[in-house]
Design a protein around this motif. Structure first.
Motif, PDB file in Angstrom:
ATOM      1  N   ALA A  53       0.828  -1.203   0.000  1.00  0.00           N
ATOM      2  CA  ALA A  53       0.000   0.000   0.000  1.00  0.00           C
ATOM      3  C   ALA A  53       0.867   1.261   0.000  1.00  0.00           C
ATOM      4  O   ALA A  53       0.547   2.251  -0.673  1.00  0.00           O
ATOM      5  N   TYR A  54       1.974   1.218   0.735  1.00  0.00           N
ATOM      6  CA  TYR A  54       2.910   2.347   0.746  1.00  0.00           C
ATOM      7  C   TYR A  54       3.563   2.507  -0.628  1.00  0.00           C
ATOM      8  O   TYR A  54       3.735   3.623  -1.121  1.00  0.00           O
ATOM      9  N   GLU A  56       2.413   1.731  -3.513  1.00  0.00           N
ATOM     10  CA  GLU A  56       1.463   2.261  -4.494  1.00  0.00           C
ATOM     11  C   GLU A  56       1.328   3.784  -4.373  1.00  0.00           C
ATOM     12  O   GLU A  56       1.149   4.493  -5.366  1.00  0.00           O
ATOM     13  N   LYS A  57       1.454   4.290  -3.153  1.00  0.00           N
ATOM     14  CA  LYS A  57       1.302   5.733  -2.918  1.00  0.00           C
ATOM     15  C   LYS A  57       2.592   6.505  -3.209  1.00  0.00           C
ATOM     16  O   LYS A  57       2.547   7.671  -3.609  1.00  0.00           O
ATOM     17  N   ASP A  58       3.745   5.875  -2.976  1.00  0.00           N
ATOM     18  CA  ASP A  58       5.037   6.574  -3.105  1.00  0.00           C
ATOM     19  C   ASP A  58       5.974   5.722  -3.955  1.00  0.00           C
ATOM     20  O   ASP A  58       6.403   4.647  -3.530  1.00  0.00           O
TER      21      ASP A  58
END
Length: 335
Positions: A53-54, A56-58
């Motif tokens: 999830a991290y 995908e965001k960064d």
């Protein structure tokens, strides 16, 4: 990437309870020019999903799965995928100070190549820190404040795995994560020492080190004391032992006996001394034990000290200094 890019290498396994704090501390760094190579070492909890999830965001967070097993192979994979000029490690259950990356980078750039940037460390735990860890923290930070970490390298690991940074080429010169030898952080520290990588003193706490009952250093067989002693003996014989000088082994407790066994296996001659009247004159492993005053009869000896008691260590150090001996040349504490 520009020349100030920092590659952060993180192996992780089943640390879902701590990963968010760890990753948030990376993202919150004042120095933002970094890439994170984070490798899942066969987690069975929700860690991979959380990191995904991290990622995908960064896009600076690059997630991989370990093709092999264990921390060393995970580090090799992370390093092989990295592209930064500077390399640092991080443990997935720890926390970075917001100025950690920037401070270490500034120190490396001001001191130049052949140096390793360090920082003070602080243990923390939900259950409180035990006396042993508190003493280790104080001892380690005392060395780091003066950049004299190698002066006691045979006692314990003097450069903690998640609190160093150096130039990529210097890490490569030290053979990076190629050796398949545990404890991998202690082995790498000895290779920094071997290649004369200077320790940059630090006065700032840059790393918060989490302690808990199931962390790898407490549970993994690779981090048992026997492995530490074998590592110490091997590097001592390679880097500091002078075969033209008599070698003294001081201490006949558990550690002393283990070191004696290792020396005998490697066919390295030594003279065994102690200050225990019950053992003096007896034989262990076919080696006679002498009183420590026997040192005075020898010409220019080197001494390995395995006595664990702190008060006894101070007395031994005072005695050796009074004989005109110098630390890391004439005597070496293996405890």
């Amino acid at each position: 990437m520009n020349q100030d890019t920092i590659s952060i290498l993180i192996p992780f396994k089943n640390t879902e309870h701590y990963l968010e704090e760890c990753l948030d501390s990376v993202i919150a760094q004042e120095h933002q020019n970094w890439e994170l190579l984070i490798v899942d070492d066969h987690s069975t909890d929700n860690s991979y999903t959380l990191v995904s999830a991290y990622a995908e965001k960064d896009k600076r967070v690059k997630l991989f799965k370990n093709k092999g097993n264990g921390i060393i192979e995970a580090l090799r994979l992370a390093f092989s995928e990295s592209s930064g000029t500077y390399i640092t490690r991080m443990d997935s259950d720890d926390i970075m100070h917001p100025q950690k990356l920037g401070t270490m980078l500034k120190n490396l750039k001001s001191h130049g190549r052949q140096t390793v940037a360090l920082g003070l460390v602080k243990y923390f735990s939900a259950d409180g820190i035990g006396e042993g860890y508190a003493k280790y923290e104080a001892w380690l930070n005392t060395l780091t404040r003066e950049g004299k970490n190698y002066s006691e390298i045979y006692k314990e690991c003097v450069i903690p795995s998640p609190c160093w940074m150096l130039h990529r080429d210097d890490l490569l010169a030290c053979n990076a994560f190629t050796p398949n030898r545990y404890p991998e952080d202690y082995d790498l520290t000895f290779r920094f020492y071997k290649h004369n990588i200077k320790c940059i003193p630090s006065q700032k706490c840059l790393h918060y080190w989490r302690d808990y009952s199931t962390r790898a250093s407490r549970t993994d067989k690779h981090y048992t004391e026997n492995h530490f002693l074998e590592l110490k003996v091997d590097y001592f014989l390679e880097l500091d032992y002078n075969a033209s000088r008599p070698l003294i082994l001081w201490g006949a407790g558990q550690k002393g006996k283990r070191v004696a066994k290792l020396l005998k296996q490697k066919q390295v001659p030594f003279i065994w001394v102690c200050d225990n009247p019950k053992k003096i004159g007896k034989h262990i492993y076919d080696e006679q034990l002498f009183g420590f005053e026997h040192l005075k009869t020898l010409s220019n000896p080197q001494t390995i000290v395995t006595v664990a008691n702190n008060e006894s260590q101070l007395e031994i150090k005072t005695y050796l200094k009074n004989q005109g001996m110098s630390a890391m040349q004439d005597y070496f504490f293996f405890c």
